[in-house]
Structure formats: structure tokens, C-alpha cells
Scaffold this motif. Sequence first.
Motif, PDB file in Angstrom:
ATOM      1  N   LEU A  38     -47.983  -6.194 -26.610  1.00  0.00           N
ATOM      2  CA  LEU A  38     -48.320  -6.607 -25.251  1.00  0.00           C
ATOM      3  C   LEU A  38     -47.664  -5.759 -24.177  1.00  0.00           C
ATOM      4  CD1 LEU A  38     -48.185 -10.502 -25.579  1.00  0.00           C
ATOM      5  CD2 LEU A  38     -50.177  -8.986 -25.755  1.00  0.00           C
ATOM      6  N   ALA A  39     -46.618  -5.008 -24.536  1.00  0.00           N
ATOM      7  CA  ALA A  39     -45.864  -4.238 -23.545  1.00  0.00           C
ATOM      8  C   ALA A  39     -45.470  -5.169 -22.390  1.00  0.00           C
ATOM      9  CB  ALA A  39     -46.642  -3.015 -23.097  1.00  0.00           C
ATOM     10  N   SER A  40     -45.722  -4.771 -21.143  1.00  0.00           N
ATOM     11  CA  SER A  40     -45.215  -5.554 -20.013  1.00  0.00           C
ATOM     12  C   SER A  40     -45.958  -6.859 -19.771  1.00  0.00           C
ATOM     13  CB  SER A  40     -45.225  -4.707 -18.740  1.00  0.00           C
ATOM     14  OG  SER A  40     -44.170  -3.766 -18.778  1.00  0.00           O
ATOM     15  N   VAL A  41     -47.034  -7.118 -20.490  1.00  0.00           N
ATOM     16  CA  VAL A  41     -47.619  -8.461 -20.442  1.00  0.00           C
ATOM     17  C   VAL A  41     -46.644  -9.469 -21.049  1.00  0.00           C
ATOM     18  CG1 VAL A  41     -49.573  -9.857 -21.288  1.00  0.00           C
ATOM     19  CG2 VAL A  41     -49.981  -7.610 -20.309  1.00  0.00           C
ATOM     20  N   THR A  42     -45.582  -8.969 -21.670  1.00  0.00           N
ATOM     21  CA  THR A  42     -44.472  -9.823 -22.113  1.00  0.00           C
ATOM     22  C   THR A  42     -43.795 -10.506 -20.934  1.00  0.00           C
ATOM     23  OG1 THR A  42     -44.064  -8.332 -23.984  1.00  0.00           O
ATOM     24  CG2 THR A  42     -42.271  -9.825 -23.374  1.00  0.00           C
ATOM     25  N   SER A 155     -37.388  -6.475 -26.445  1.00  0.00           N
ATOM     26  CA  SER A 155     -37.008  -6.708 -25.060  1.00  0.00           C
ATOM     27  C   SER A 155     -37.839  -7.793 -24.396  1.00  0.00           C
ATOM     28  CB  SER A 155     -37.161  -5.405 -24.276  1.00  0.00           C
ATOM     29  OG  SER A 155     -37.148  -5.635 -22.885  1.00  0.00           O
ATOM     30  N   PRO A 156     -37.210  -8.673 -23.595  1.00  0.00           N
ATOM     31  CA  PRO A 156     -37.964  -9.631 -22.786  1.00  0.00           C
ATOM     32  C   PRO A 156     -38.868  -8.960 -21.763  1.00  0.00           C
ATOM     33  CG  PRO A 156     -35.661 -10.270 -22.927  1.00  0.00           C
ATOM     34  CD  PRO A 156     -35.752  -8.885 -23.504  1.00  0.00           C
ATOM     35  N   ALA A 157     -38.664  -7.662 -21.542  1.00  0.00           N
ATOM     36  CA  ALA A 157     -39.506  -6.925 -20.603  1.00  0.00           C
ATOM     37  C   ALA A 157     -40.800  -6.445 -21.228  1.00  0.00           C
ATOM     38  CB  ALA A 157     -38.741  -5.721 -20.044  1.00  0.00           C
ATOM     39  N   ALA A 158     -40.788  -6.163 -22.545  1.00  0.00           N
ATOM     40  CA  ALA A 158     -41.955  -5.486 -23.114  1.00  0.00           C
ATOM     41  C   ALA A 158     -42.083  -5.606 -24.619  1.00  0.00           C
ATOM     42  CB  ALA A 158     -41.920  -4.002 -22.735  1.00  0.00           C
TER      43      ALA A 158
END
Length: 284
Positions: A38-42, A155-158
Motif C-alpha cells: 500500500l505504500a503511503s496508503v498506510t 513503517s506506520p508511514a508506508a
Amino acid sequence: MNPLQQVLDWPVPHAAAAVLGPSGVLAEIGDTTRRFPLASVTKPLAALATLVAVEEGAIELDLPVPDYAPTALSPELAAELGTMTLRHLLAHAAGLATDAFRRAGEVGARRIYSNAGFDLIGTLVTGATGIDFADYLAEAVLGPLRMSATELKGSPAAGAVGSVDDLQALIGELMNPTGLLHPETLSGVWTVQFPGLLGVLPGYGGQRPNDWGLGFEIRGEKDPHWTSPRNSPGSYGHFGRSGTMFWIDPQARLALVALADKRFGPWAIKAWPQLSDAVLDAFG
């Protein structure tokens, strides 16, 4: 004709998409059970889990981070960003650099898109709850919404992987809330935080203003943008560098999610607005 048909012609190895309205799914294409990075949709997932922690009283949205988590930042960074709050972090207004725990601006002065900020959010929630952030996300959001194909692996970011089916469940909760969050708390995701801030939208350049809610990007009047120019200013969502995106347009009462496994680039800059136009034409 299915307005999502063009997804099958995208120059990507795999893709899947869905359109939703208030009553549920309106159209689908591709393998909606397939798991994509999901990358940044995370980030929207991480934001919702963080807001659950706020409602549980584990963490404060508007208290300066050094006041309740003095070890979360180095003494030097705490001195520079001492007024930074969780609200600033969720809205990319904390002054942190994109990918490092260092100051890149003043707190609340401009929008600096920060992966490091979301990594710090994960650290803060873990410290406040005593639960690893990936486990907390699973307990607070993924489990209640039955997002069984979604998992935070980094990462919670990505760092999440997930499916179109699972993101349909997330979008359904945002369009027709069932109680994951109190309505007042939930409204923060589509309400502009710190209005008027300028900043760079990754992949699309400087925006005046660069509007964000709590963990969600708000379209506003941004140009260029990854949605359609016909999406209403109140549209909100996120896109990821792995070729993933979703938006919810409250005026059109429509939502679109499209996941692919090719890195964001010129193909997406062209394809995503075209797909959004097709959806608005068919169902708007």
C-alpha cells in the motif's frame, strides 16, 4: 460498460479497483482479494488507529509531545520542536523532515510531508499503550472492520499490504460510520487542519494551500492533482508510491479505490484522473 474497464489497459503487472456509493459497491474490476503493497496508503490506516488511541485516553492529540513522551525525541530536537503535537504530526505540520528525525521548518508554519512523522506517531502510540503499533492497528482498526487481508509489516508511514476488498471496508466505514470512532473525532480526517498552510504535494509540486486532515489528504483547489479536476474540493483520501490510491468525494457521494503494483510515475499521473473522470461520468 464498466467505467473501470480502462484499468485493464494500465501498463502495470496487476491492478484491481472498485467504486462505492452510500449503499455499497457499484463496480469492481480485477482481483479484489489480491494483496498489494500500500505504500503511503498506510498512513490513513495508521491515523485511524491513532485516533482510537486518543479516544481511549492513551495519548493526547493537542499536548506537546515532549510533555508526555520526553524520551520520544532527542533533547536537541525536543528543544527545537517543543510545541509539536500529535495533531501536527498527523497533518504534516510538525516541522519534521520527510525521512529523518530533524527539523526542516517551524511547527505549524508550512506543510512538510513527513514519513518520519508517522514513524514517530507509531513510537508514541506504542509507548502510550504498551502494544506494538502493528498489533494495535490490527486490534483497533483492521479487526473491527474485518480487514483480514491487511497487515502492517513495517513503517506506520508506508509498510502495510492490503486488498481492494479491505479498503472497501475502510471506505464504507468513512462513508457510513458504524462507530469505530466518535463522529466528532472522525470528522477530523476530512476537516482541514491548520488551514492556509503552503507545501509540496509529493509528485505534484507546490500547492497553495496544501490542505490535509488528520492523516488524509484533502483535495481543496490543488492543481495539478491525482484526482480529477471535477472532484469536489472536499474530496479526501491518499495515494502511495507503490501505485495505490483511494478517494472519497462527499459531494458526489462516491468513492474510488485502485491498487496496482507499479511504482507511481507518469503512468499514474495520466491514468488516475482519467479513471476518476470515468467514475464521475458513470455514477456522479
